[in-house]
Design an enzyme around this catalytic site. Sequence first.
Site, PDB file in Angstrom:
ATOM      1  N   ARG A  47     -15.018  29.551  65.942  1.00 61.12           N
ATOM      2  CA  ARG A  47     -14.958  28.508  64.932  1.00 61.12           C
ATOM      3  C   ARG A  47     -16.330  27.907  64.716  1.00 61.12           C
ATOM      4  O   ARG A  47     -17.222  28.029  65.543  1.00 61.12           O
ATOM      5  CB  ARG A  47     -13.919  27.432  65.246  1.00 61.12           C
ATOM      6  CG  ARG A  47     -13.895  26.908  66.646  1.00 61.12           C
ATOM      7  CD  ARG A  47     -12.607  26.142  66.944  1.00 61.12           C
ATOM      8  NE  ARG A  47     -12.363  25.039  66.024  1.00 61.12           N
ATOM      9  CZ  ARG A  47     -11.193  24.859  65.393  1.00 61.12           C
ATOM     10  NH1 ARG A  47     -10.208  25.697  65.576  1.00 61.12           N
ATOM     11  NH2 ARG A  47     -11.022  23.825  64.604  1.00 61.12           N
ATOM     12  N   GLU A  90      -2.745  24.482  57.307  1.00 63.67           N
ATOM     13  CA  GLU A  90      -1.559  23.644  57.426  1.00 63.67           C
ATOM     14  C   GLU A  90      -1.815  22.391  56.592  1.00 63.67           C
ATOM     15  O   GLU A  90      -2.853  21.742  56.763  1.00 63.67           O
ATOM     16  CB  GLU A  90      -1.324  23.257  58.894  1.00 63.67           C
ATOM     17  CG  GLU A  90      -0.098  22.370  59.033  1.00 63.67           C
ATOM     18  CD  GLU A  90       0.260  22.011  60.470  1.00 63.67           C
ATOM     19  OE1 GLU A  90      -0.443  22.442  61.403  1.00 63.67           O
ATOM     20  OE2 GLU A  90       1.258  21.274  60.632  1.00 63.67           O
ATOM     21  N   LYS A 149      -8.779  17.930  62.447  1.00 61.71           N
ATOM     22  CA  LYS A 149      -8.021  17.156  61.461  1.00 61.71           C
ATOM     23  C   LYS A 149      -7.386  15.927  62.076  1.00 61.71           C
ATOM     24  O   LYS A 149      -7.283  14.886  61.444  1.00 61.71           O
ATOM     25  CB  LYS A 149      -6.937  18.042  60.824  1.00 61.71           C
ATOM     26  CG  LYS A 149      -7.488  18.915  59.725  1.00 61.71           C
ATOM     27  CD  LYS A 149      -6.377  19.585  58.953  1.00 61.71           C
ATOM     28  CE  LYS A 149      -5.947  20.851  59.636  1.00 61.71           C
ATOM     29  NZ  LYS A 149      -4.959  21.617  58.857  1.00 61.71           N
TER      30      LYS A 149
HETATM   31  P1  ATP Z   1      -5.109  21.872  63.369  1.00 63.05           P
HETATM   32  O1  ATP Z   1      -6.004  21.093  64.267  1.00 63.05           O
HETATM   33  O2  ATP Z   1      -4.204  21.072  62.512  1.00 63.05           O
HETATM   34  O3  ATP Z   1      -4.478  23.135  63.952  1.00 63.05           O
HETATM   35  P2  ATP Z   1      -6.962  23.619  62.134  1.00 63.05           P
HETATM   36  O4  ATP Z   1      -8.355  23.104  62.041  1.00 63.05           O
HETATM   37  O5  ATP Z   1      -6.655  24.765  63.007  1.00 63.05           O
HETATM   38  O6  ATP Z   1      -6.113  22.380  62.353  1.00 63.05           O
HETATM   39  P3  ATP Z   1      -5.555  24.935  60.014  1.00 63.05           P
HETATM   40  O7  ATP Z   1      -5.068  24.295  58.775  1.00 63.05           O
HETATM   41  O8  ATP Z   1      -4.581  25.501  60.955  1.00 63.05           O
HETATM   42  O9  ATP Z   1      -6.472  23.884  60.695  1.00 63.05           O
HETATM   43  O10 ATP Z   1      -6.661  25.997  59.684  1.00 63.05           O
HETATM   44  C1  ATP Z   1      -6.589  26.957  58.663  1.00 63.05           C
HETATM   45  C2  ATP Z   1      -7.506  28.106  58.990  1.00 63.05           C
HETATM   46  O11 ATP Z   1      -8.837  27.640  59.121  1.00 63.05           O
HETATM   47  C3  ATP Z   1      -7.132  28.764  60.289  1.00 63.05           C
HETATM   48  O12 ATP Z   1      -7.148  30.166  60.096  1.00 63.05           O
HETATM   49  C4  ATP Z   1      -8.208  28.349  61.237  1.00 63.05           C
HETATM   50  O13 ATP Z   1      -8.464  29.365  62.161  1.00 63.05           O
HETATM   51  C5  ATP Z   1      -9.396  28.107  60.318  1.00 63.05           C
HETATM   52  N1  ATP Z   1     -10.279  27.099  60.877  1.00 63.05           N
HETATM   53  C6  ATP Z   1      -9.966  25.857  61.255  1.00 63.05           C
HETATM   54  N2  ATP Z   1     -11.018  25.210  61.776  1.00 63.05           N
HETATM   55  C7  ATP Z   1     -12.060  26.081  61.732  1.00 63.05           C
HETATM   56  C8  ATP Z   1     -13.429  26.019  62.131  1.00 63.05           C
HETATM   57  N3  ATP Z   1     -13.968  24.920  62.680  1.00 63.05           N
HETATM   58  N4  ATP Z   1     -14.198  27.106  61.920  1.00 63.05           N
HETATM   59  C9  ATP Z   1     -13.681  28.219  61.354  1.00 63.05           C
HETATM   60  N5  ATP Z   1     -12.405  28.337  60.965  1.00 63.05           N
HETATM   61  C10 ATP Z   1     -11.587  27.283  61.150  1.00 63.05           C
END
Ligand code: ATP
Length: 561
Positions: free
Chosen positions: A260, A34, A270
């Site tokens: 994650r 996002e 974020k």
């Molecule tokens: P938000 O807190 O805004 O939802 P987010 O960290 O989930 O943020 P996204 O932009 O939705 O961010 O993430 C993009 C992709 O990265 C998603 O598929 C998410 O699952 C993956 N992702 C985010 N954080 C992690 C993490 N710490 N480890 C592994 N994958 C991650």
Amino acid sequence: MNDNQPKDFIRQIIAEDIASGKHGGAVVTRFPPEPNGFLHVGHAKSICLNFGVAAENKGRTFLRFDDTNPGKESEEYVRAIKDDVRWLGFDWNDRLSHASDYFDQLYEAAESLIRKGVAYVDSLTAEQIREFRGTLTQAGKNSPHRDRSVDENIDLFRRMRAGEFADGEHVLRAKIDMSSPNINLRDPTLYRIRHVSHQHTGDKWCIYPMYDFAHGLSDAFEGITHSLCTLEFEDHRPLYDWFLDQLEPPHRPRQIEFSRLNLAFALTSKRKLNQLVSEGVVNGWDDPRLATLAGMRRRGYPAAAIRDFCQRIGVTKKENMIEMALLENCIRENLDLGAKRRMAVMQPLKITLTNYEQGKTEMLTAQNHPSRPELGSREVPFGREIFIERDDFMEDAPKKYFRLKPGGEVRLRFAYIIRCDEVVKDGEGNVTELLCSLDHETKSGSASSERKVKGTIHWVSAQHAVSAEVRLYDRLFTVADPGSVDDVMSVLNPTSLEVVDAKLEPALRESAAGIAVQFERLGYFTPDILDHSANKVVFNRIVTLRDGWAKIEKQALQQQS
Ligand code: ATP
Ligand code: MG
């Protein structure tokens, strides 16, 4: 991916799917950020996985912006995310997409759910919807609008799209089951009214799809085969599958969840990163103390080392916390091989070599790398006045202290053995200078340099030294899990950045941004991408050497025996 390594569970599933001919053997993945902030090390794990498994199987990967939340998202973030993915070493080629590219198709899909009788326009307020939803232990209640006719629903939904209603007046919901034990299935919202411009579609829409609806269907539209996401989406999978069951798109993706990445002493939220940036606690999203990709790049972490790290941590379903030491080790290992060695003094203490000719400059030859002679050597100027590291001298030193002490001897790296004859102090008793004598018979590399001493220290010639601003970074937080603390401001490490006026050997003036060097005994450093120039030399410390002393002292002892 190393073929000898056991495959993680996702790679196993993909291998089985290929073997059974599912999806005609194709592997298509996507990375769906996002654009509401910069990418961090957790995203690196997801990027490496998504692009990695596709590449290993001659597949394809989409970079898809999940832009269903206008207002929080921006073009600046879109640009930064693209830069970061490319920098990390991955290429989406022409497969750049946005959830908003599919707004027309998503709208059509929503209407067909209405026509099937499995979606309805609800007119409860947001608060009522929350109340009606029930709780984990209590079933929800049907909305009084749940049984509107198809025609009425189509009419209302079209008028929602046409802008006849205010934000919050109506929503479109799936008609699933208000008593489902899975709250995600209690008639989830598919569309809401928001009269805001979108960074990509402008004012074309005033209704926007919800993430779950947009995500699974975007996967289907793109022909994604394996939709890899983090564990918090596990409970959303039944909904993901429900949309596919209802709409029966030609391609049916499968969602698979993995844990994650949580990295000790780093923030991977974020929202919280945004707080640090907007409150000015750090200098932007690319502050080298942040575990953002932009921050790590500016810090000097090589992209290859981050990819290596992501491979080593592997992919599982188990929640865990990875130590920063593992990441730093990957960085060190990567840099060790290629980084040229240089000498630099962070906390200069002046030495005058009383028996060395005034005004004389001697060029000494210094190896650029201890184990890679092919990296060559350089000339380092030497003169009567030099700087050494303040803590390489100790006035009341214990017996085992092999660096410089009154009456003691030490070898200057690539130069001579010197003896400390006199300690000069200011009125307050602070050491301001050392007067030392040099043993002319001990020049490094000369036939007559057999005499050994236990300690070897680095130095730079005072007359030729380049003054530099060196930024010594340390952990940004005082606790290993800053993400779990409500107020991140309360766990900031006050000494996460120390700026020193350092003295560098002259060869470092020509350093190019993006190239790492090792300052002997201190760590790996790189010129700052933004602030460094030949006129103002600015270096960042990438990472310390694990054990700067032991190594050089061991070498010295080996030479001795
Ligand atoms: P938000 O807190 O805004 O939802 P987010 O960290 O989930 O943020 P996204 O932009 O939705 O961010 O993430 C993009 C992709 O990265 C998603 O598929 C998410 O699952 C993956 N992702 C985010 N954080 C992690 C993490 N710490 N480890 C592994 N994958 C991650
Ligand atoms: Mg997310």
